[in-house]
Design a protein around this motif. Sequence first.
Motif, PDB file in Angstrom:
ATOM      1  N   GLN A  81       0.822  -1.212   0.000  1.00 26.18           N
ATOM      2  CA  GLN A  81       0.000   0.000   0.000  1.00 26.18           C
ATOM      3  C   GLN A  81       0.854   1.260   0.000  1.00 26.18           C
ATOM      4  O   GLN A  81       0.473   2.264  -0.606  1.00 26.18           O
ATOM      5  CB  GLN A  81      -0.965  -0.005   1.189  1.00 26.18           C
ATOM      6  N   THR A  82       2.012   1.188   0.629  1.00 23.57           N
ATOM      7  CA  THR A  82       2.923   2.333   0.637  1.00 23.57           C
ATOM      8  C   THR A  82       3.717   2.417  -0.666  1.00 23.57           C
ATOM      9  O   THR A  82       3.770   3.470  -1.308  1.00 23.57           O
ATOM     10  CB  THR A  82       3.892   2.228   1.838  1.00 23.57           C
ATOM     11  N   THR A  83       4.321   1.303  -1.058  1.00 24.75           N
ATOM     12  CA  THR A  83       5.179   1.283  -2.241  1.00 24.75           C
ATOM     13  C   THR A  83       4.395   1.585  -3.517  1.00 24.75           C
ATOM     14  O   THR A  83       4.890   2.286  -4.396  1.00 24.75           O
ATOM     15  CB  THR A  83       5.869  -0.093  -2.371  1.00 24.75           C
ATOM     16  N   TYR A  84       3.205   1.051  -3.603  1.00 26.95           N
ATOM     17  CA  TYR A  84       2.386   1.221  -4.804  1.00 26.95           C
ATOM     18  C   TYR A  84       1.327   2.309  -4.631  1.00 26.95           C
ATOM     19  O   TYR A  84       0.351   2.346  -5.374  1.00 26.95           O
ATOM     20  CB  TYR A  84       1.722  -0.109  -5.181  1.00 26.95           C
ATOM     21  N   ALA A  85       1.520   3.208  -3.661  1.00 33.62           N
ATOM     22  CA  ALA A  85       0.533   4.250  -3.379  1.00 33.62           C
ATOM     23  C   ALA A  85       0.164   5.077  -4.616  1.00 33.62           C
ATOM     24  O   ALA A  85      -1.020   5.320  -4.858  1.00 33.62           O
ATOM     25  CB  ALA A  85       1.007   5.151  -2.246  1.00 33.62           C
ATOM     26  N   PRO A  86       1.132   5.501  -5.441  1.00 33.27           N
ATOM     27  CA  PRO A  86       0.752   6.285  -6.627  1.00 33.27           C
ATOM     28  C   PRO A  86      -0.124   5.467  -7.598  1.00 33.27           C
ATOM     29  O   PRO A  86      -1.095   5.987  -8.144  1.00 33.27           O
ATOM     30  CB  PRO A  86       2.083   6.652  -7.278  1.00 33.27           C
TER      31      PRO A  86
END
Length: 191
Positions: free
Chosen positions: A25-30
């Motif tokens: 969720q953080t790494t792929y947020a964009p």
Amino acid sequence: MVVIADVDAAVQQSAAFTTAVSQIQTTYAPQIQNLNTRRQALQGELQTLFQAAQAAQAATPRNEQAVQTAIREFQTRQQAAEREIGELNAPIELAVAYVQEQITLRMNEAVTAARTARRADIVLTRGAAIQVADSANITPAIVAELNRLVPNVQIVPPQGYEPGSLVRAAQQQAAAAAAGTPAPAATPETR
């Protein structure tokens, strides 16, 4: 003794999986934000086309050609929207599949350890039993074993990774070890 287990739930309840989902969720947020924004826009477009189809159907006198055209436009756009959402979601789904597969590689060990600790002879899936006492459920023990065996996993799949490739590589290595021949290097398959 017969016990039951839900291996899918065990994977999802493992510390490695829950940590990885948070990291995804953080790494792929964009990408997730882009996906959600695009999904909302497409829903608006589809709602407009759906309302146009409904209006064409309710019109008096009813023009069948206009109704069929409106329905066809809605269906065509809906299919295109589903493809677009699928493409935007693919990297996220691939990361989740990679995480699940890394944990699943150790599932047999975790189930065996949990079964042995309970001195059980047979492990059934939850769906294979009609009635089960809570005490027969070894899923929490499997989760504990997975937490011990797989404390963390990678979330970014290697280049060329396809779901199932880690399992196939492990199976090839096991077969080669059983046959006494060197196993091929465990590399992800390419398309």
